[in-house]
Design a protein around this motif. Structure first.
Motif, PDB file in Angstrom:
ATOM      1  N   SER A  40      -2.061   4.382  -2.623  1.00  0.00           N
ATOM      2  CA  SER A  40      -0.475   4.785  -2.936  1.00  0.00           C
ATOM      3  C   SER A  40       0.010   5.618  -1.766  1.00  0.00           C
ATOM      4  CB  SER A  40      -0.378   5.332  -4.126  1.00  0.00           C
ATOM      5  OG  SER A  40      -0.840   6.540  -4.510  1.00  0.00           O
ATOM      6  N   GLY A  78       1.382  -5.478  -1.703  1.00  0.00           N
ATOM      7  CA  GLY A  78       1.126  -6.215  -3.230  1.00  0.00           C
ATOM      8  C   GLY A  78       0.076  -7.055  -3.464  1.00  0.00           C
ATOM      9  N   ARG A 121      11.054  -5.895  -4.618  1.00  0.00           N
ATOM     10  CA  ARG A 121      10.547  -5.087  -5.705  1.00  0.00           C
ATOM     11  C   ARG A 121       8.789  -4.665  -5.351  1.00  0.00           C
ATOM     12  NH1 ARG A 121       8.590  -8.712  -9.276  1.00  0.00           N
ATOM     13  NH2 ARG A 121       9.401 -10.580  -8.798  1.00  0.00           N
ATOM     14  N   HIS A 122       8.624  -5.262  -4.436  1.00  0.00           N
ATOM     15  CA  HIS A 122       7.172  -4.804  -3.746  1.00  0.00           C
ATOM     16  C   HIS A 122       7.520  -3.709  -3.147  1.00  0.00           C
ATOM     17  CE1 HIS A 122       5.696  -8.839  -4.655  1.00  0.00           C
ATOM     18  NE2 HIS A 122       4.480  -8.479  -4.310  1.00  0.00           N
ATOM     19  N   TYR A 125       7.677  -0.802  -5.453  1.00  0.00           N
ATOM     20  CA  TYR A 125       6.352  -0.547  -6.109  1.00  0.00           C
ATOM     21  C   TYR A 125       5.752   0.431  -5.299  1.00  0.00           C
ATOM     22  CZ  TYR A 125       1.149  -0.884  -7.344  1.00  0.00           C
ATOM     23  OH  TYR A 125      -0.060  -0.831  -7.619  1.00  0.00           O
ATOM     24  N   HIS A 129       4.634   4.078  -7.226  1.00  0.00           N
ATOM     25  CA  HIS A 129       3.428   4.066  -7.592  1.00  0.00           C
ATOM     26  C   HIS A 129       2.576   5.457  -7.155  1.00  0.00           C
ATOM     27  CE1 HIS A 129      -1.183   2.646  -7.638  1.00  0.00           C
ATOM     28  NE2 HIS A 129      -0.463   2.461  -8.559  1.00  0.00           N
ATOM     29  N   ASP A 212      -0.789   1.390 -15.082  1.00  0.00           N
ATOM     30  CA  ASP A 212      -0.825   0.517 -13.825  1.00  0.00           C
ATOM     31  C   ASP A 212      -0.769  -0.784 -14.012  1.00  0.00           C
ATOM     32  OD1 ASP A 212      -1.639   2.245 -11.212  1.00  0.00           O
ATOM     33  OD2 ASP A 212      -2.402   3.294 -13.002  1.00  0.00           O
ATOM     34  N   LEU A 215       3.053  -1.703 -14.065  1.00  0.00           N
ATOM     35  CA  LEU A 215       3.534  -1.773 -12.883  1.00  0.00           C
ATOM     36  C   LEU A 215       3.189  -2.892 -12.043  1.00  0.00           C
ATOM     37  CD1 LEU A 215       3.046   2.140 -11.814  1.00  0.00           C
ATOM     38  CD2 LEU A 215       5.257   0.835 -12.596  1.00  0.00           C
ATOM     39  N   LEU A 219       6.372  -5.587 -11.330  1.00  0.00           N
ATOM     40  CA  LEU A 219       6.864  -5.510  -9.795  1.00  0.00           C
ATOM     41  C   LEU A 219       6.186  -6.310  -8.894  1.00  0.00           C
ATOM     42  CD1 LEU A 219       7.394  -1.478  -9.744  1.00  0.00           C
ATOM     43  CD2 LEU A 219       8.821  -3.395 -10.414  1.00  0.00           C
ATOM     44  N   LEU A 220       4.662  -6.782  -9.044  1.00  0.00           N
ATOM     45  CA  LEU A 220       4.101  -7.451  -7.935  1.00  0.00           C
ATOM     46  C   LEU A 220       3.965  -8.893  -8.513  1.00  0.00           C
ATOM     47  CD1 LEU A 220       1.546  -4.843  -6.928  1.00  0.00           C
ATOM     48  CD2 LEU A 220       3.810  -5.270  -6.010  1.00  0.00           C
TER      49      LEU A 220
END
Length: 436
Positions: A40, A78, A121-122, A125, A129, A212, A215, A219-220
């Motif tokens: 991250s 992602g 969205r990636h 993230y 994250h 997680d 998320l 998002l992925l």
């Protein structure tokens, strides 16, 4: 969000709270949280650097491709995160739709990347994250290491008097007073506290890993709209294939059945006409045989029409139609239909043919002594349940009739659930949307 766990992680006699610290799932999720910190941080640094550079270069032409490159890098991150979630969290997330068409030009790919909501969205993230990963890393490793260290303290407490020249682990010192964990009561209390932390840590790790999962899934994965479009495209293909198969079946039945009989009938009547003056008795016999062929052809046409859409279903509804189907089953069938009103013809027809197919399977394969059919409405869904006391073992494996039936139901947002253990009994439940 699909999460799959191996069968050996279910059905233990030991309570879950005691086996959780040693389960493979706990260690996989703990490893996931540990790896999340460096990954991250790298993803956050990449995203901030690329978007800062792209925003600063927007006054020139270079800013646009830099931003697109940043989004492409976030999508690559992602993809790695989805694979990591599949292997460590057992989370199945479909890959999102690609940005742009394959083979498009450079500028077309850049524009598609910038317009893609999935790409942004990636990027989101990659930004959000990192703070969560830091928090999850600190909390999980603190509870995990302190729990195991305190639990095993009686095993390594001897190190202090032998090598450090103090009676035990030093907890407090203000220059005048020093507190060591050295007495048997203190060592026991330390191990007991460590046991509590060790038993609590796996559940804390699972809770952190669940965030997680949310998320990654939110998002992925593919957007709901894209997933729905893909599902509708697949359903449309199923409907088209089913309609084509039905047309081929009707054509085959007409060609091999009624049509062949009518051709033979015409030939027989022609021969009877020629013999009418020469041999009236033989002509009468041939006409009698032709009359029997007419009856057989009419029965085949009725059966074919019933297979397309039975008149009783149109005229009287689902209850009488299913009762008529039940009379053709080789085992006694009890039919119960409890519907407040008639559904739309399309749903009614699918329900009729679903029950017909299931009863036909019972006649051919089940070896049952009796069967039941229940139809009822639950809120905005219509449910059909067909059961028998036969040998069981029915499944919707690829190539089976039940697999084709499940595909037909899926084409209208329906569901087919099969409960058929070896030795029976069998319960097949179909769920259809209710439209009246």
């Amino acid at each position: 969000m699909a999460i799959a766990y191996p069968d050996h992680e279910r059905g233990h006699r030991m309570p879950a709270v005691l086996r959780a610290p040693l389960e493979a799932r706990t260690w996989r999720e703990f490893l996931y949280l540990l790896l999340s910190l460096p990954i991250s941080v790298a993803g956050f640094a990449f995203a901030v650097a690329m978007f800062s550079a792209g925003a600063g270069l927007l006054v020139t032409f270079l800013g646009v491709p830099v931003l697109a490159a940043g989004l492409a890098g976030c999508r690559a991150l992602g993809a790695m995160e989805r694979n990591r979630a599949r292997s460590l969290l057992r989370l199945e997330v479909d890959d999102p739709e690609p940005a742009g068409r394959p083979g498009a030009g450079f500028m077309a790919r850049v524009g598609a990347m910038l317009r893609s909501g999935v790409s942004w969205r990636h990027a989101l993230y990659a930004l959000v994250h990192m703070p969560w990963a830091i928090f999850a890393f600190v909390v999980s490793i603190t509870f995990w290491t302190y729990g195991w260290a305190m639990l095993t303290y009686p095993l390594w407490q001897w190190v202090f008097p032998r090598y450090v020249h103090q009676p035990g682990l030093q907890l407090f010192s203000d220059g005048n007073t020093t507190w060591y964990l050295s007495s048997p009561l203190e060592i026991t209390a330390t191990a007991g506290t460590g046991l509590l932390l060790t038993l609590l840590a796996p559940w804390l790790v699972r809770g952190l890993a669940y965030v997680d999962r949310l998320l990654v899934f939110g998002l992925l994965g593919p957007s709901r709209l894209a997933s729905r479009v893909h599902e509708l495209e697949s359903d449309r293909g199923t409907v088209v294939d089913t309609a084509a198969a039905d047309l081929r079946r009707i054509e085959r039945d007409l060609h091999d059945g009624a049509q062949a009989r009518l051709v033979a009938l015409a030939m027989d009547l022609g021969l009877a006409k020629e013999k009418l003056t020469e041999d009236p008795e033989e002509a009468a016999r041939m006409v009698g045989e032709a009359h029997g062929e007419v009856k057989t052809a009419l029965q085949e046409l009725r059966d074919l029409a019933r297979g397309i859409h039975p008149a009783i279903l149109t005229d009287r509804g689902l209850g009488p139609a299913l009762s008529a189907v039940a009379t053709r089953c080789t085992v006694p069938v009890s039919v119960t239909v409890d519907l407040p009103s008639r559904p739309v013809p399309a749903i009614e027809g699918i329900a009729y043919f679903t029950v017909s197919e299931l009863l036909a399977n019972i006649s051919k394969h089940s070896g049952a002594g009796r069967a039941t059919v229940d139809v009822w409405r639950a809120e905005d869904r219509m449910l059909l349940q067909v059961g028998d006391d036969g040998r069981g073992g029915a499944s919707a494996d690829a190539g089976s009739g039940l697999a084709g039936l499940a595909e037909r139901l899926d084409a209208v947002d329906g569901v087919l659930v099969i409960d058929s253990p070896a030795g029976g009994p069998t319960r097949v439940t179909a769920e259809l949307p209710w439209r009246s």
